[in-house]
Design a protein around this motif. Structure first.
Motif, PDB file in Angstrom:
ATOM      1  N   VAL A 252      29.831  39.481  32.523  1.00  0.00           N
ATOM      2  CA  VAL A 252      30.989  38.808  33.114  1.00  0.00           C
ATOM      3  C   VAL A 252      30.513  37.794  34.151  1.00  0.00           C
ATOM      4  O   VAL A 252      31.021  36.667  34.228  1.00  0.00           O
ATOM      5  N   TRP A 253      29.506  38.178  34.942  1.00  0.00           N
ATOM      6  CA  TRP A 253      28.968  37.277  35.962  1.00  0.00           C
ATOM      7  C   TRP A 253      28.444  35.987  35.317  1.00  0.00           C
ATOM      8  O   TRP A 253      28.617  34.904  35.874  1.00  0.00           O
ATOM      9  N   GLU A 254      27.812  36.099  34.165  1.00  0.00           N
ATOM     10  CA  GLU A 254      27.279  34.903  33.510  1.00  0.00           C
ATOM     11  C   GLU A 254      28.388  33.884  33.263  1.00  0.00           C
ATOM     12  O   GLU A 254      28.204  32.685  33.467  1.00  0.00           O
ATOM     13  N   LYS A 255      29.554  34.354  32.860  1.00  0.00           N
ATOM     14  CA  LYS A 255      30.695  33.459  32.628  1.00  0.00           C
ATOM     15  C   LYS A 255      31.220  32.895  33.951  1.00  0.00           C
ATOM     16  O   LYS A 255      31.577  31.718  34.036  1.00  0.00           O
ATOM     17  N   VAL A 256      31.275  33.742  34.984  1.00  0.00           N
ATOM     18  CA  VAL A 256      31.733  33.289  36.302  1.00  0.00           C
ATOM     19  C   VAL A 256      30.766  32.244  36.852  1.00  0.00           C
ATOM     20  O   VAL A 256      31.182  31.210  37.385  1.00  0.00           O
ATOM     21  N   ALA A 257      29.465  32.486  36.707  1.00  0.00           N
ATOM     22  CA  ALA A 257      28.463  31.537  37.197  1.00  0.00           C
ATOM     23  C   ALA A 257      28.613  30.188  36.501  1.00  0.00           C
ATOM     24  O   ALA A 257      28.492  29.131  37.143  1.00  0.00           O
ATOM     25  N   GLU A 258      28.872  30.199  35.194  1.00  0.00           N
ATOM     26  CA  GLU A 258      29.100  28.944  34.472  1.00  0.00           C
ATOM     27  C   GLU A 258      30.291  28.192  35.053  1.00  0.00           C
ATOM     28  O   GLU A 258      30.244  26.969  35.221  1.00  0.00           O
ATOM     29  N   GLN A 259      31.368  28.914  35.345  1.00  0.00           N
ATOM     30  CA  GLN A 259      32.552  28.279  35.942  1.00  0.00           C
ATOM     31  C   GLN A 259      32.237  27.724  37.321  1.00  0.00           C
ATOM     32  O   GLN A 259      32.685  26.628  37.669  1.00  0.00           O
ATOM     33  N   LEU A 260      31.473  28.485  38.109  1.00  0.00           N
ATOM     34  CA  LEU A 260      31.100  28.012  39.441  1.00  0.00           C
ATOM     35  C   LEU A 260      30.257  26.743  39.353  1.00  0.00           C
ATOM     36  O   LEU A 260      30.459  25.793  40.118  1.00  0.00           O
TER      37      LEU A 260
END
Length: 151
Positions: free
Chosen positions: A51-59
């Motif tokens: 999930v963090w990988e997707k959040v990091a992409e958004q960030l």
């Protein structure tokens, strides 16, 4: 999805025992790795690694050019992200650099919030809940009327 509130303690070595309910969900749906990062002085955010990988992409995709507030928030989350592994007892070692930045020490509240966990200082959590419970019902009704939320 993560849900529920757990009052916990961080031990003297900086370890946090993840409740069985959350551990089981991590193992069943994700991986046992958790990414923890600083969000504010009152809480840490904890995401399953995928999930963090997707959040990091958004960030990383945030339009931060010329927006110092957004850039500082992006940096805060990305620079402080650390991957933690559960030990045999279901604990994670919270990094010392994160523990020194938050305004809590031992008594904490771990909260499930859909796709992530939030680790709050107990006093901050209680204050947040008091504010939520003391909201003006009419103000809330007016705000909700402007959304598509159906409860």
């Amino acid at each position: 999805m993560f849900g529920g509130v757990h009052e916990l303690s961080i031990d003297g070595k900086g370890r946090l025992a993840i409740p069985a309910k959350f551990r089981e969900l991590l193992l069943r749906r994700y991986t046992p790795a958790i990414v923890v990062t600083l969000d504010s002085r009152s809480r840490l955010l904890m995401y399953p690694e995928s999930v963090w990988e997707k959040v990091a992409e958004q960030l990383l995709a945030l339009p931060v050019a010329g927006k110092p507030v957004l850039q500082r928030y992006q940096n805060l989350l990305l620079h402080n992200a650390d991957t933690l592994e559960l030990d045999g007892a279901g604990r994670v070692l919270l990094p010392a650099n994160l523990r020194k930045r938050v305004d809590f020490d031992k008594e904490v509240t771990l909260v499930g919030r859909a796709n992530r966990l939030e680790l709050w200082g107990r006093e901050h959590w209680e204050a947040e809940m008091d504010q939520a419970l003391d909201m003006d019902p009419e103000d809330l009704e007016m705000e909700l009327a402007q959304t598509d939320l159906q409860l």
